[in-house]
Design an enzyme around this catalytic site. Structure first.
Site, PDB file in Angstrom:
ATOM      1  CB  SER A 143      -0.128  -8.352   2.330  1.00  0.00           C
ATOM      2  OG  SER A 143       0.319  -8.386   3.669  1.00  0.00           O
ATOM      3  CE1 TYR A 156      -0.555  -2.821   3.091  1.00  0.00           C
ATOM      4  CE2 TYR A 156      -0.970  -4.868   4.255  1.00  0.00           C
ATOM      5  CZ  TYR A 156      -0.211  -4.130   3.373  1.00  0.00           C
ATOM      6  OH  TYR A 156       0.893  -4.700   2.778  1.00  0.00           O
TER       7      TYR A 156
HETATM    8  P1  NAD Z   1       7.128   1.244  -0.722  1.00  0.00           P
HETATM    9  O1  NAD Z   1       6.536   2.315   0.105  1.00  0.00           O
HETATM   10  O2  NAD Z   1       8.595   1.001  -0.660  1.00  0.00           O
HETATM   11  O3  NAD Z   1       6.736   1.460  -2.239  1.00  0.00           O
HETATM   12  C1  NAD Z   1       5.420   1.820  -2.624  1.00  0.00           C
HETATM   13  C2  NAD Z   1       5.427   2.271  -4.051  1.00  0.00           C
HETATM   14  O4  NAD Z   1       4.093   2.654  -4.396  1.00  0.00           O
HETATM   15  C3  NAD Z   1       6.308   3.508  -4.312  1.00  0.00           C
HETATM   16  O5  NAD Z   1       6.912   3.384  -5.577  1.00  0.00           O
HETATM   17  C4  NAD Z   1       5.295   4.647  -4.309  1.00  0.00           C
HETATM   18  O6  NAD Z   1       5.710   5.792  -5.062  1.00  0.00           O
HETATM   19  C5  NAD Z   1       4.124   3.965  -4.967  1.00  0.00           C
HETATM   20  N1  NAD Z   1       2.851   4.635  -4.716  1.00  0.00           N
HETATM   21  C6  NAD Z   1       2.292   4.996  -3.537  1.00  0.00           C
HETATM   22  N2  NAD Z   1       1.133   5.630  -3.752  1.00  0.00           N
HETATM   23  C7  NAD Z   1       0.948   5.660  -5.106  1.00  0.00           C
HETATM   24  C8  NAD Z   1      -0.067   6.182  -5.952  1.00  0.00           C
HETATM   25  N3  NAD Z   1      -1.148   6.818  -5.464  1.00  0.00           N
HETATM   26  N4  NAD Z   1       0.096   6.042  -7.284  1.00  0.00           N
HETATM   27  C9  NAD Z   1       1.193   5.427  -7.812  1.00  0.00           C
HETATM   28  N5  NAD Z   1       2.176   4.905  -7.052  1.00  0.00           N
HETATM   29  C10 NAD Z   1       2.042   5.023  -5.701  1.00  0.00           C
HETATM   30  O7  NAD Z   1       6.309  -0.085  -0.347  1.00  0.00           O
HETATM   31  P2  NAD Z   1       6.688  -1.645  -0.438  1.00  0.00           P
HETATM   32  O8  NAD Z   1       6.967  -2.121   0.936  1.00  0.00           O
HETATM   33  O9  NAD Z   1       7.665  -1.898  -1.506  1.00  0.00           O
HETATM   34  O10 NAD Z   1       5.270  -2.250  -0.823  1.00  0.00           O
HETATM   35  C11 NAD Z   1       4.925  -2.607  -2.143  1.00  0.00           C
HETATM   36  C12 NAD Z   1       3.721  -3.517  -2.118  1.00  0.00           C
HETATM   37  O11 NAD Z   1       4.029  -4.716  -1.395  1.00  0.00           O
HETATM   38  C13 NAD Z   1       2.498  -2.915  -1.422  1.00  0.00           C
HETATM   39  O12 NAD Z   1       1.322  -3.302  -2.096  1.00  0.00           O
HETATM   40  C14 NAD Z   1       2.534  -3.554  -0.056  1.00  0.00           C
HETATM   41  O13 NAD Z   1       1.271  -3.613   0.537  1.00  0.00           O
HETATM   42  C15 NAD Z   1       3.058  -4.932  -0.403  1.00  0.00           C
HETATM   43  N6  NAD Z   1       3.644  -5.644   0.724  1.00  0.00           N
HETATM   44  C16 NAD Z   1       4.718  -5.128   1.376  1.00  0.00           C
HETATM   45  C17 NAD Z   1       5.258  -5.836   2.452  1.00  0.00           C
HETATM   46  C18 NAD Z   1       6.453  -5.321   3.207  1.00  0.00           C
HETATM   47  O14 NAD Z   1       6.763  -5.904   4.241  1.00  0.00           O
HETATM   48  N7  NAD Z   1       7.138  -4.310   2.727  1.00  0.00           N
HETATM   49  C19 NAD Z   1       4.688  -7.050   2.843  1.00  0.00           C
HETATM   50  C20 NAD Z   1       3.583  -7.541   2.150  1.00  0.00           C
HETATM   51  C21 NAD Z   1       3.075  -6.828   1.086  1.00  0.00           C
END
Ligand code: NAD
Length: 260
Positions: A143, A156
């Site tokens: 991130s 985080y």
């Molecule tokens: P999201 O909430 O849409 O998806 C998260 C996924 O992780 C889901 O499929 C959920 O079921 C799964 N998950 C959660 N806990 C779990 C566990 N204990 N075991 C197995 N699976 C689990 O989130 P997102 O926004 O798509 O984020 C995905 C990644 O990208 C994360 O690592 C997040 O930190 C990173 N990220 C997101 C953003 C953003 O703006 N959305 C920015 C930078 C980084």
């Protein structure tokens, strides 16, 4: 079809960024293992759609990313089903926002486990398979918060900085094995994770959701636009491809200028 007949494992891929990456890899010909939580019927719909849309095989592992044995079993399932693990995308992640002195201890532990330690366990299980094949690609979804901090996101930010340290260490260990390990540092992407933050912040501050997006969420992102799934997938596919083979131990920002 840069991933034809390859195997891709994407953690946390029943939603958001992970699902978009899994679909992008399947579109390039990879058989995929998706992982994550959700209603069984929703997960089955997504899994079947990957097979129908792209003519590859897709399986779901319900492995909980807080449980080391389940993570190892997930990697073993991919290998026993498809015969290899060519690409591992460590993507699962959750967020929790609180001042440090009130930060629930169990939330800290959970975020470190899912956002950081699960990547260690998945890499640990996948590396012997990749080393035997003399080929592999590990892509850690960190991130912008792997590079800079924001208040109230202690767990985080700590986990994502840790992901960059793990990425660099693994990269040095596998540099002569035909494997690469890199991290992508996205800015804000409009996913269910961010949608939750928008709604919570709007309620907490008595603002409209539009005002929260403009003045709070995208305050640090100079482009004032969310990063799109296509923009992320382009980098993921590049790193997974032969063309990306010289990139190792890097952290690649896709953040609209946030960390400039
Ligand atoms: P999201 O909430 O849409 O998806 C998260 C996924 O992780 C889901 O499929 C959920 O079921 C799964 N998950 C959660 N806990 C779990 C566990 N204990 N075991 C197995 N699976 C689990 O989130 P997102 O926004 O798509 O984020 C995905 C990644 O990208 C994360 O690592 C997040 O930190 C990173 N990220 C997101 C953003 C953003 O703006 N959305 C920015 C930078 C980084």
């Amino acid at each position: 079809m840069i991933l034809k007949s390859k195997t891709a494992v994407v953690t946390g891929s029943t939603s958001g960024i992970g699902l978009a990456i899994a679909r992008a890899m399947a579109k390039e010909g990879a058989n995929v293992l998706i992982n994550g939580f959700g209603k069984p019927e929703d997960i089955e719909k997504e899994r079947a759609a990957i097979e129908a849309d792209f003519g590859v095989r897709a399986i779901h592992s319900p492995a909980d990313m807080t449980k080391p044995a389940e993570i190892a079993a997930m990697i073993a399932l991919a290998e026993s089903t498809f015969g290899s693990v060519d690409v591992l995308v460590n993507n699962a992640g959750i967020q929790f926002v609180s001042p440090i002195e009130d930060f629930p201890i169990e939330k800290w532990d959970q975020i470190i486990a899912i956002n950081l330690t699960s990547a260690f366990h998945a890499i640990r299980a996948a590396l012997p398979i990749m080393k035997a094949a003399k080929h592999g690609r590990i892509i850690n979804i960190a991130s912008a918060h792997g590079l800079v901090a924001s208040p109230f996101k202690g767990a985080y930010v700590a986990a994502k900085h840790g992901v960059l340290g793990l990425t660099k260490t693994v990269a040095l260990e596998i540099a002569q094995d035909g494997i690469t390990c890199n991290a992508i540092c996205p800015g804000y992407v409009h996913t269910p994770l961010v949608d939750g933050q928008i709604k919570d912040t709007a309620k907490a501050r008595g603002l409209s959701e539009e005002a929260v997006v403009r003045d709070v969420i995208l305050a640090a992102q100079p482009s004032k636009q969310f990063i799109s799934f296509d923009q992320l997938n382009g980098m993921v596919l590049y790193l997974a491809s032969a063309a990306g083979g010289g990139v190792n131990g890097a952290h690649l920002s896709i953040d609209g200028g946030w960390t400039a």
